[in-house]
Design a protein around this motif. Sequence first.
Motif, PDB file in Angstrom:
ATOM      1  N   LEU A 166      96.073  49.687  59.545  1.00  0.00           N
ATOM      2  CA  LEU A 166      96.043  48.713  60.641  1.00  0.00           C
ATOM      3  C   LEU A 166      95.871  49.405  62.005  1.00  0.00           C
ATOM      4  CD1 LEU A 166      98.800  46.324  59.275  1.00  0.00           C
ATOM      5  CD2 LEU A 166      96.334  46.252  58.928  1.00  0.00           C
ATOM      6  N   SER A 167      96.477  50.575  62.158  1.00  0.00           N
ATOM      7  CA  SER A 167      96.276  51.290  63.420  1.00  0.00           C
ATOM      8  C   SER A 167      94.812  51.686  63.570  1.00  0.00           C
ATOM      9  CB  SER A 167      97.120  52.563  63.463  1.00  0.00           C
ATOM     10  OG  SER A 167      98.457  52.227  63.329  1.00  0.00           O
ATOM     11  N   PHE A 168      94.205  52.013  62.449  1.00  0.00           N
ATOM     12  CA  PHE A 168      92.789  52.352  62.507  1.00  0.00           C
ATOM     13  C   PHE A 168      91.966  51.159  62.993  1.00  0.00           C
ATOM     14  CE2 PHE A 168      88.582  52.371  60.507  1.00  0.00           C
ATOM     15  CZ  PHE A 168      88.059  53.510  61.111  1.00  0.00           C
ATOM     16  N   GLY A 169      92.324  49.976  62.486  1.00  0.00           N
ATOM     17  CA  GLY A 169      91.639  48.759  62.913  1.00  0.00           C
ATOM     18  C   GLY A 169      91.741  48.562  64.419  1.00  0.00           C
ATOM     19  N   LEU A 170      92.973  48.762  64.935  1.00  0.00           N
ATOM     20  CA  LEU A 170      93.178  48.619  66.380  1.00  0.00           C
ATOM     21  C   LEU A 170      92.428  49.692  67.157  1.00  0.00           C
ATOM     22  CD1 LEU A 170      96.976  47.781  66.354  1.00  0.00           C
ATOM     23  CD2 LEU A 170      95.152  46.278  67.153  1.00  0.00           C
ATOM     24  N   PHE A 171      92.389  50.878  66.580  1.00  0.00           N
ATOM     25  CA  PHE A 171      91.655  51.966  67.237  1.00  0.00           C
ATOM     26  C   PHE A 171      90.165  51.631  67.332  1.00  0.00           C
ATOM     27  CE2 PHE A 171      89.170  55.890  66.694  1.00  0.00           C
ATOM     28  CZ  PHE A 171      89.514  56.538  67.872  1.00  0.00           C
ATOM     29  N   ARG A 172      89.669  51.055  66.266  1.00  0.00           N
ATOM     30  CA  ARG A 172      88.252  50.663  66.271  1.00  0.00           C
ATOM     31  C   ARG A 172      87.975  49.711  67.436  1.00  0.00           C
ATOM     32  NH1 ARG A 172      83.732  51.498  64.644  1.00  0.00           N
ATOM     33  NH2 ARG A 172      83.164  49.888  63.160  1.00  0.00           N
ATOM     34  N   VAL A 173      88.912  48.761  67.618  1.00  0.00           N
ATOM     35  CA  VAL A 173      88.710  47.764  68.672  1.00  0.00           C
ATOM     36  C   VAL A 173      88.807  48.411  70.050  1.00  0.00           C
ATOM     37  CG1 VAL A 173      89.658  45.666  69.715  1.00  0.00           C
ATOM     38  CG2 VAL A 173      89.548  45.890  67.221  1.00  0.00           C
ATOM     39  N   THR A 174      89.928  49.143  70.289  1.00  0.00           N
ATOM     40  CA  THR A 174      90.177  49.644  71.647  1.00  0.00           C
ATOM     41  C   THR A 174      89.305  50.843  72.007  1.00  0.00           C
ATOM     42  OG1 THR A 174      92.026  50.860  70.690  1.00  0.00           O
ATOM     43  CG2 THR A 174      92.561  48.841  71.852  1.00  0.00           C
ATOM     44  N   ASN A 175      89.016  51.653  71.044  1.00  0.00           N
ATOM     45  CA  ASN A 175      88.229  52.856  71.349  1.00  0.00           C
ATOM     46  C   ASN A 175      86.729  52.604  71.214  1.00  0.00           C
ATOM     47  OD1 ASN A 175      88.124  55.882  71.764  1.00  0.00           O
ATOM     48  ND2 ASN A 175      87.006  55.683  69.820  1.00  0.00           N
ATOM     49  N   ASP A 176      86.330  52.035  70.074  1.00  0.00           N
ATOM     50  CA  ASP A 176      84.904  51.930  69.801  1.00  0.00           C
ATOM     51  C   ASP A 176      84.263  50.750  70.513  1.00  0.00           C
ATOM     52  OD1 ASP A 176      85.453  54.062  68.252  1.00  0.00           O
ATOM     53  OD2 ASP A 176      85.134  53.097  66.314  1.00  0.00           O
ATOM     54  N   ILE A 177      85.036  49.654  70.623  1.00  0.00           N
ATOM     55  CA  ILE A 177      84.442  48.469  71.260  1.00  0.00           C
ATOM     56  C   ILE A 177      84.773  48.432  72.752  1.00  0.00           C
ATOM     57  CG2 ILE A 177      84.397  45.934  71.240  1.00  0.00           C
ATOM     58  CD1 ILE A 177      85.106  46.151  68.199  1.00  0.00           C
ATOM     59  N   GLU A 178      86.080  48.573  73.072  1.00  0.00           N
ATOM     60  CA  GLU A 178      86.476  48.443  74.484  1.00  0.00           C
ATOM     61  C   GLU A 178      86.284  49.750  75.254  1.00  0.00           C
ATOM     62  OE1 GLU A 178      90.334  46.728  74.900  1.00  0.00           O
ATOM     63  OE2 GLU A 178      90.003  45.297  73.307  1.00  0.00           O
ATOM     64  N   ARG A 179      86.120  50.858  74.566  1.00  0.00           N
ATOM     65  CA  ARG A 179      85.903  52.184  75.169  1.00  0.00           C
ATOM     66  C   ARG A 179      87.004  52.540  76.179  1.00  0.00           C
ATOM     67  NH1 ARG A 179      81.242  54.607  75.429  1.00  0.00           N
ATOM     68  NH2 ARG A 179      82.666  56.356  75.639  1.00  0.00           N
ATOM     69  N   LEU A 180      88.262  52.343  75.769  1.00  0.00           N
ATOM     70  CA  LEU A 180      89.382  52.678  76.660  1.00  0.00           C
ATOM     71  C   LEU A 180      89.573  54.203  76.686  1.00  0.00           C
ATOM     72  CD1 LEU A 180      91.923  49.863  75.740  1.00  0.00           C
ATOM     73  CD2 LEU A 180      90.177  49.891  77.519  1.00  0.00           C
ATOM     74  N   PRO A 181      90.132  54.735  77.799  1.00  0.00           N
ATOM     75  CA  PRO A 181      90.138  56.208  77.957  1.00  0.00           C
ATOM     76  C   PRO A 181      91.255  56.945  77.214  1.00  0.00           C
ATOM     77  CG  PRO A 181      91.018  55.165  79.919  1.00  0.00           C
ATOM     78  CD  PRO A 181      90.577  54.049  79.022  1.00  0.00           C
TER      79      PRO A 181
END
Lengths: 653, 857
Positions: A166-181
Motif C-alpha cells: 500500500l505504501s508503494f501505491g501511495l508512492f506511485r501517486v505522490t512521486n510519479d504522478i504528483e512529482r512531490l520533492p
Amino acid sequence: MSKLDKELEEFRNVMQVPDSFEDGFKLSSFVGTLFIALVMIPGTLYMELVAGMGVGAAAQWVTVILFIEVVKRMNQKLSRAQIFLLFYMAGAITAQSVHGTPLFTQFLVRSEAAISSGISTLIPSWVAPIDPAAYAGRTFFRPEWIPVLALIAFKMLMSRVDNMVLSFGLFRVTNDIERLPFPLAPIGAQGVMALAEDLEERKDEQSHLRWRIFAIGGALGMVFGFLYMGWPTLTGALFGKPYSILPIPFTDFTPYTKNVLPAVATGLSFDLGQFILGMVMPFFAMVGTFIGLIVTFVANPLLYKFHVLRTWQPGQTTVETLFNNNIDLYFSLTIGISLAVAAFGIIQLVRHARSKDPDAMPVSEVHVKARGNMPGKFIVFFYFISMIVYILVCGWLIHWHKGVMVVLLFFGFIYTPLFSYVTARLEGLAGQVVEIPFITQIAFILSGYQGVAIWFLPIPKANYGMMTVFYKQAELTGTSFWSIWKADFFLFPIIILSVVCFSSFIWGIAEIPSGMYPYAQQIWDFEARNACLVYSSTLGEYSQFYEALSGVKVAIGFGLGMLMFAALSVVGAPILLIYGVVRGLNQTLPHVVIPQILGALVGRYYFAKRFGSMKWRTWVPILSAGYFCGAGLVATFCIGIVFLTKASSKLPF
Amino acid sequence: MQENSVIYRPNLLNGANDSGFPRAIGSTRLGEFSLNYYDRDTQWKYLLGGLRLLGSSPEKPGGEGFGYDRFDLASFDTIRTSLHDYYVLNESRLQALRERNIYNNSLELMHADTGAMIEEAMRAETNTAPNPTLARAQRTLALALAEHVYTPLRGIIDDMVKAVVILLLLTIPFAFAMERLVFNFTLITRQIAGFAGFFLGTFGVLYFVHPAFRLASTPMVIFLAFVIILLSGIVVYLIMNKFRDEVKSMQGMGSTVHSREAHRATAMAAVLIGVSGMRNRPLKTGLTAITVVLLTFTILVFASFTSKMGVRTTYRDRGAGVENRIEIHKHTLLSVEKEVRESLTALYGDRYHLTARNGVFYDITKNLWNQVNFERDLVLRNPTGNRLVQIEAIVGLMPGEVERVATLRALLPGFGAEKTPSPPLYLSKACARDLRVAPGQEVLFQHKRFTFAGFFDASRLQMAENLDGSKVLPPNYKKTVQQNALNASGDNAMDSALNNLDNNSFAWATADLTAIAPYDSLVDVEHVVNFITLLPKSPTENVGRTAERIARAFNYPVYAKDDAGIFQYFYTKTYSGSGMRDILIPLLIGGLIIFSSLLGSIVDREREIFTFSALGLSPPNVAALFFAESGVYAVIGGVGGYLVSQVVVKFLTLLASFGFMTAPEMNFSSFSSVFTILIVMTTIILSTIYPAVKAGRSANPGVNRAWKMPAPKNGKLSFKFPFTVSTQDFAGIISFLHEHFDNHADVAVGEFTVRDFRLTNKVVSGGKLERADIEAEVSLAPFDLGIGQHFRLSVVPTDLAGIDEVQVDLEKHSGTTTSWVRANRDFIDDLRNQFLIWRSLPAESVAKYRTQTEALA
C-alpha cells in the motif's frame, strides 16, 4: 517561478534519480541480517529492560559501516543498492521493542494495576494467558502462549506486507504522478551515497566532498552526542546520578511563564540535532511552523481568558499543558485541520491531474518497470483483501460486536486511506506526518464495547504514507524495489523467530520486571497503570475522551484550515509555508521549533550564501546523516557501558 | 517534607519476583518496630541492614516471602527467622560452589560455626532448664556470623563474573593471534571467520568450564554488551579516523602518502611481520608456546592468591600497667546495638564482668531537628544560685569498671560508694566554679536531679585513654566535622565519613566541660550506650581468644589487653598468596625461556632485521616486532594455560565423579587466578625489553638510535643524513618532496610553511631532469616566534657508484638561535620521515614521481 516552486525545485534537484536500478539483495546482505538479528535484537531488548534505551538507529550505521570496511579490505565493492538495503534491513530489525513482544503483556496481566482494577481477568488469552501454569517456567514455548505468538506473527506479517504494497501505491501517486520533492528523503539517501562512495573511485570533487561532509557531521554528532547524551548516561551508570551538561530533553519554562503566557507551553530544546534538522527542512516549511507556533503563543492566552482552554492550571508543566490543551481544544481542532489538509491535497491532486505542466507529468513506464512495479489494480485489490482480513480476524476475536465492526470499517475504509494519503503528501512536501491523537481511543469508546479486548485487536488502522519516503530513498539510490520486497520476504521469519526466542531467553534469565531489569522495574508499573486507565474507558466508566471530541470544534478546525489554504494560495504564499503553519498549529512540541527555525535561518542566510544555495542544499542532508550517525554511535557505545555496569550487579540478595 | 527524615523506604520486596513494590511503602521505625503499608495481601521479603527475611527453605533458598497474617506477624521473631534464612541461603550457595569444586575454607568454617551456634541455641531452649536469654544471645551472634558468610559469598560470585569479563577481553587478542599463527589467511573474510572461530571456540570452552556461567546468568549478557561496545567502538574509531584525514586534507596535508599515518601503518606492519615471522619457525614457535602454556598452568596450580575472611590480629602496644580486658566500641564511639550487649552478657557473663559506658552528647549523625533542641538542652543548672553552665557531654560509668580499671579509679576515687540523696555527679573544678556549687549541693540536668559529689582532675580525664588510643571523653562531633571539613548528607554518609577518620582527627570533648555520672543515672535521659568492657573474672582467662570470637561477629575492631600486650582484632578480608615462593622459580624460568628465545632470534634473524631496516622499519619498529612476538606468547600462554587448567580440573572432577580419584581442590575461576595469569603475561613482556632494545640497535649498527643534529655555526646548520639514497631514486624523491612542500605552502598549520620552492643546479640528461638541489624559504612553528630560514637539500656522491649521501644546509634568517635549533628538530624529523615513507612506497608510485621529476627539465 514563485518562491514555492523555486524551493520545491531545489529539493527535486538535490539528488537525481539514477537511470538504472540494481538488485541490492545479495548473500552478503543476508549474512548481515543474520548478524544483526543475533547480536542486535537481544541487545536492544535487554537494553530497553535494563537501561530504558535501545540501540536504535546507530545499530544500522554500525552494521553498514563495518560491512563496508570489510568489503573494502576484500578489494570488493558493495553497490549503493546493497548498502541501502543493508541499511533498511538493519533498521527493520533494530526497530523491535519489548512492547512488541509478549514480555510486556505477561507483566501487564499480572500487574498490580490490572489486578486491582479488575482488568486482569478481562484480558483475553490471545493477549496473555491467565493460567499461572503458563508462567511457571518463564518461557513462551508453552501451548498457552501459542495464540499470543500467533497474533504477534499475524500483526507483524500483515503490517509488513501492507506497508510494502500500500505504501508503494501511495508512492506511485505522490512521486510519479504528483512529482512531490520529498525533502527529507535525501538525508538517509545521501548518507548511504557517501558511504558507497568510500568504496568507489573518487571521480570528482563532489564525491570527495560527500565523505568529507559526512565525516564532519559524524564527528560533530559524536562530540555533541557525548556531551548531550553520553556524559549523563555514563555518570548515571558510574556514579548513580546523571550529570547533564545540557537539559534533556528540554528545559521547561512553562511553570515560570504562567502569568505572561497562560496555557502556552514554553521551553527550549538544546539538542543540536534539532538545529541541524532545521537546516535540512524546507525553509518555508520552517517559517510556517514558526508562524503556527507564534499563533498558538498569541491565541492560547486569549483562549484561556475566554475559558476555551479551561483545564490548564497555572504552574503546570509542558506535558500537562499540552495534554490539557488537547483535551479542551486541539484534539478536535487538529482533526478538523487534518481534514482540511486532506481536502486540500485532493484538490491539488485533481488540479495536477488536469495540469499540462511537463514537470507534473508521470514518470516514464520504462523507468517504473526498471525500478520495480506492481499494477495499480493489484494494489487496490490487495488493499481491499487486506482490510477485509483484518476486519474478519478482529471480528472473530471480538465476537462480531456491532459497534466494533463499525469502528473497524471506519478505520479500514475511511481513516487509514485518508490519513495515509494526507501523510504521503505532507511527507512529499514538507517531510511531515499527520496523525490525529487519541482517535483510536475515541473510536473504541464510541463503539459501545464493554471490555478491554478491543485494545489488543490488530485493527486496520495504519499510516502507510510514512513509508513513501523510504521508497523515495530507494529510488534515489537506484535500488530495485523488487530487492526490497525480496528482503522483506526473508526478514519476516528472521525477525519473528529472533524476537520470540530472545524474548523467551531474556524472560528465562529472571522475572520481568525484577531487580535484574531495573528500568522495567521502575517504569513498567507506571506504564501498566496508565494503560489500565485507558482500558478502563471501555468499561462503562467516565472517560476524558468524551469531553475532548466536539463536532463544532472539528468544523471550526476544518473551516480554519480551508480558509488558511485559500488565503495563502490567493496571496501566492509558498505551499511549504502552508503546511508548516499546519504543523505549528498542531501543538507539536514547541520547544524544538526554536532551534529548528534558528537552524533554518543560519542555513539560509549564512551557509547557503557562503557556499551557494544548490551546493548547500545538497550538502546539508549529508551533514545531517553524519550527525545522527555520530550521535547514535556515541549513544550506543555509552548505553553498552551502562548495560555492562548494570549487568554486573544481579543478585537481589 | 519533614516526614522524609523519619519515614524511609525499606528494602521490601515482592515475594513472587524479588522486585520492589511499585508504590512507595512507608516504613516508620518506632523504637524496635517497623511499620510497612501495603494495600494487598502479597508475599513480602524484607532486607534491611543485617536482616534478611526471605522465607527460605532448602527447596527454595531464595525464599517465597511471608504473608500478612496478623497473628503470624504478632509472633514474628526477626532474629530467629533472619538467621534461618541466612543459613539456608548460605548453605545453598556454598553447596553450588562445592559442586563446582570451589572451596573457601574460612567461609566454610564460619558457616559451620553458625550451624553449631544454632544447635546450641536450640539446646538452650529445649534443655530441662530452658534458657531463652542464652538462646537469643546465641542466635544474635550466629546471625552476625551468618551475615559475615553471606556478604563475601555474594562477592565470590561477583568476583567470578569480573574474572570472566577479563578473560573475555583477553579472548580477543588470543583469537587474533591464533588466527595469525595457525592459519594466517590472506582474505579478510577468512581472517574474520578464523578469528570468529577461535573466539567462539574459546568462549565455548569458558562457557562449559567456568562456573560463573552457571551461578549467574549475567556473563552471557555481559558478552552481548561487550560485543555491542566493541562494534560501536570500532565504527567510532573508523569515523573519527576519516574525520581526521578530512581535516588534514582541508589543511592542505591531505596526501596520505606524506602523512604520519603511513608511518603508523609501518608500525602496525611491524607487528604483523613479527607474528608472521613466528609462523616461519613453526617448531620453535610451537615449542615456546607450549612451554608458556604449561608454565601458566603450573603457576596456576602452584600459586593461588586467595582472599579469605577472618580475624586479623594486630599488635598495638605492650600496655604496661593496663589491666587485662576487652573493649568493644565503634570507631566513632557512637551507639553499640542493644542486641550486642545482651548477647555478650548472656554468653560471657559467667567469665567476665561486663560493664558499659553511656553518655549524653551531641550526636551529629542523628536527626538534625532533634539535635538543635538537644544541644540547647545540654546545660547544667544550679537551682539555688540559678546559675547555668553549657557543657559538652556527660559520661556515664559503671562502678564495676571504675573499681577495676586503674586509670578510672585514680580519676574518681570512691565512685559508686557515695551516699547521696540523688545520683552523684562529678564535675571539673572550673565547671563547679562557674556553676557555683559545692559538694553535696543539688545540680539539675534537664528534668533530672543530681548531687554534686566531688571534683575530678580535668587534665587526668583529658589524658585518659582506651586501649585503642581513643579518649574516655566522647568526641565533640560538631567540632570534628568542622575541623575535618566533612561534608556528608544523611545519617549513614556522616557515619561512614566519621568512620574514615583516625583517632587523631577526632576533636574530643573538653574535660572541663564534661560531667561524670553513674551509668544507671543516665538511662532515663536521652543517652547513647557506646562502650562495653569485659573484665576477666579469672586471671587465667584467655582474653585474646574471647576477643577473637567476639570480633568475628562484630563489624568493628575489638581491642584486648592480655599478658602479651594490647591487640586489635578485626574481622576483614585477608589476602594470602599461597605458594608465592614456589612460583618465583617457574616465573623466572619462564621469563628466561622467552628472554633466551628472543635473544637467540636476534642472532638468527640478523639478516632479516637488516632487510626490514632497509625496507624502512625504524629501530623502534624493529623493537615492536619483538614485542609483538612476545605479546603473542603472553596472550597464548595466558589464555591457553588458563583454558588447560580449567579443562584439567573439569576432567579430574569427572574422574572423581566415577570414583577413580578424589577431585583436587583447585579454584581457577576467581579473579585472583586471572590476576595470576596477568602476572605471567607481564613477566613475558618484561623479559622482552632487553632483546627488543638490542634488536632495535642492531637495526642501525654503529649509529645512534636517536640521530642527533649537530650544533649550528654562525647561524648555519650543515649536516648529512645518516642514510644514503641511490642516484636513480633521488630523481623521484625530488617530486615527492616537492609535493610534500606544496602541501605546506602558504598554510600556517602543521610544523612549517614553505615559500619559494625551487630546483637549482639541475643536471639534465637526454632532455630529462636527473638531479637537482632543492631550495626553499621555510618558516618554522611556532609561527609567532618568527623563525625563518633558507633550506637547501642536495646529494653528495659517495665512494660507491650510484649511492649518494643527502646533504642539508640551513641558514637562519630570523628568530633566536635557540628557538631556531629547537624548531628545526621537528622539521628535520619530518624530513627524515619522508625518506622513510619514500622507501615504503609501491613501485608504481616511485615510477610516477620519477616521471614527474624528469618532466621538470
